[in-house]
Design a protein around this motif. Structure first.
Motif, PDB file in Angstrom:
ATOM      1  N   ALA A  33      36.802   7.846 -30.662  1.00  0.00           N
ATOM      2  CA  ALA A  33      38.033   8.330 -29.938  1.00  0.00           C
ATOM      3  C   ALA A  33      38.941   9.293 -30.733  1.00  0.00           C
ATOM      4  N   GLN A  34      38.388   9.637 -31.934  1.00  0.00           N
ATOM      5  CA  GLN A  34      38.942  10.432 -32.817  1.00  0.00           C
ATOM      6  C   GLN A  34      38.042  11.895 -32.969  1.00  0.00           C
ATOM      7  N   ALA A  35      37.054  11.879 -32.028  1.00  0.00           N
ATOM      8  CA  ALA A  35      36.012  12.848 -31.792  1.00  0.00           C
ATOM      9  C   ALA A  35      35.171  12.965 -33.078  1.00  0.00           C
ATOM     10  N   LEU A  36      35.092  11.713 -33.614  1.00  0.00           N
ATOM     11  CA  LEU A  36      34.082  11.886 -34.749  1.00  0.00           C
ATOM     12  C   LEU A  36      32.489  11.783 -34.282  1.00  0.00           C
ATOM     13  N   SER A  37      31.682  12.457 -35.248  1.00  0.00           N
ATOM     14  CA  SER A  37      30.174  12.494 -34.956  1.00  0.00           C
ATOM     15  C   SER A  37      29.758  10.999 -35.447  1.00  0.00           C
ATOM     16  N   ASN A  38      28.264  10.869 -35.198  1.00  0.00           N
ATOM     17  CA  ASN A  38      27.528   9.735 -35.649  1.00  0.00           C
ATOM     18  C   ASN A  38      27.767   9.812 -37.297  1.00  0.00           C
ATOM     19  N   GLY A  71      24.294   3.123 -41.861  1.00  0.00           N
ATOM     20  CA  GLY A  71      23.548   4.173 -41.283  1.00  0.00           C
ATOM     21  C   GLY A  71      23.622   4.858 -40.321  1.00  0.00           C
ATOM     22  N   GLU A  72      23.046   5.979 -40.040  1.00  0.00           N
ATOM     23  CA  GLU A  72      23.536   6.777 -38.712  1.00  0.00           C
ATOM     24  C   GLU A  72      22.784   6.038 -37.697  1.00  0.00           C
ATOM     25  N   ALA A  73      21.505   5.456 -37.869  1.00  0.00           N
ATOM     26  CA  ALA A  73      20.695   4.930 -36.873  1.00  0.00           C
ATOM     27  C   ALA A  73      21.593   3.744 -36.125  1.00  0.00           C
ATOM     28  N   THR A  74      22.135   2.963 -37.078  1.00  0.00           N
ATOM     29  CA  THR A  74      23.094   1.818 -36.734  1.00  0.00           C
ATOM     30  C   THR A  74      24.302   2.125 -36.067  1.00  0.00           C
ATOM     31  N   VAL A 120      27.049   2.704 -30.714  1.00  0.00           N
ATOM     32  CA  VAL A 120      27.457   3.820 -29.777  1.00  0.00           C
ATOM     33  C   VAL A 120      26.653   3.489 -28.276  1.00  0.00           C
ATOM     34  N   SER A 121      25.341   3.100 -28.436  1.00  0.00           N
ATOM     35  CA  SER A 121      24.754   2.762 -27.095  1.00  0.00           C
ATOM     36  C   SER A 121      25.181   1.729 -26.527  1.00  0.00           C
ATOM     37  N   ASN A 122      25.389   0.346 -27.479  1.00  0.00           N
ATOM     38  CA  ASN A 122      26.045  -0.793 -26.945  1.00  0.00           C
ATOM     39  C   ASN A 122      27.518  -0.603 -26.119  1.00  0.00           C
ATOM     40  N   VAL A 123      28.038   0.152 -26.994  1.00  0.00           N
ATOM     41  CA  VAL A 123      29.503   0.428 -26.289  1.00  0.00           C
ATOM     42  C   VAL A 123      29.492   1.184 -25.125  1.00  0.00           C
ATOM     43  N   LEU A 124      28.669   2.185 -24.942  1.00  0.00           N
ATOM     44  CA  LEU A 124      28.705   2.803 -23.515  1.00  0.00           C
ATOM     45  C   LEU A 124      28.030   1.709 -22.482  1.00  0.00           C
ATOM     46  N   GLN A 125      27.150   0.929 -22.911  1.00  0.00           N
ATOM     47  CA  GLN A 125      26.529   0.173 -21.993  1.00  0.00           C
ATOM     48  C   GLN A 125      27.718  -1.179 -21.463  1.00  0.00           C
TER      49      GLN A 125
END
Length: 227
Positions: free
Chosen positions: A179-184, A194-197, A202-207
């Motif tokens: 929500a603060q427009a931060l990148s992964n 880690g970025e992969a984590t 993010v994927s779980n949040v969207l789902q």
């Protein structure tokens, strides 16, 4: 595709009614190893080319003859049942009506034509990886507009609110940073993970939110006090 290093094979369709603009985009993308599989000069041509060429990413102009880029985006995504392309609106006009119409049509990104070559390449790679991308300054405008609206009539599709979307505490942290427009990468630095984590979270949040992309998740966060 497993990450940015695997993005050189991205198949891109360029849509713009100016041949010189298409030529410039082609040179920039191909110099970065991105595969430009076709070009279209009108919205109708774009719909046809998307069906026959099956690009992964489409760079779409807005103002074109016979069918504008917003309607072309809507038709392309409606017709693509399997593996729909990711569409980046690339326009000269920094107008809110174009921005919100593009998001409503299903575009994954919004970029201005005065962006630098590296921004165009990055936009293609970001949306190909499954993320959403907005030009600098645009994210704030999206948040401000939708934070003021009620839960009805949203231009950005989000599932009706639930009492508890089932987010874990870590997922809530990730959503707050989204929500603060931060990148992964920036979220990974903030949370010391880690970025992969981060991508998994993010994927779980969207789902769990029923959100189409990061922009929809940001809107949800601001509407429901999770930011």
């Amino acid at each position: 595709m497993n990450g940015m290093n695997d993005m050189n094979g991205v198949r891109v369709l360029l849509v713009d009614d100016h041949a010189t603009m298409r030529m410039g985009f082609r040179m920039i993308l191909e110099a970065s190893g991105i595969d430009v599989v076709g070009e279209a000069a009108t919205g109708a041509e774009a719909v046809s080319a998307a069906a026959s060429l099956r690009p992964e990413v489409i760079c779409m102009d807005v103002q074109m003859p016979d069918l504008d880029g917003i309607e072309a985006t809507r038709r392309i995504l409606a017709a693509a049942r399997d593996a729909p392309p990711r569409i980046v609106i690339v326009t000269t006009f920094d107008r809110d009506d174009y921005l919100f119409a593009a998001l409503d049509a299903g575009a994954s990104g919004f970029l201005l034509k005065n962006a630098g070559p590296e921004e165009l390449v990055s936009a293609v790679r970001v949306v190909a990886a499954g993320d959403a991308l907005l030009a600098p300054g645009v994210t704030r405008r999206v948040i401000e507009r939708f934070a003021r609206t009620s839960g009805n009539g949203s231009d950005v599709p989000v599932r009706p609110p639930e009492i508890d979307p089932g987010l874990t505490e870590r997922e809530r942290e990730v959503l707050r940073l989204l929500a603060q427009a931060l990148s992964n990468a920036e979220i990974a630095q903030q949370l010391y993970i880690g970025e992969a984590t981060v991508k998994t979270h993010v994927s779980n949040v969207l789902q769990k939110l029923g959100a189409r992309d990061r922009v929809a998740a940001v809107v949800y966060a601001h509407r429901h006090g999770l930011a």
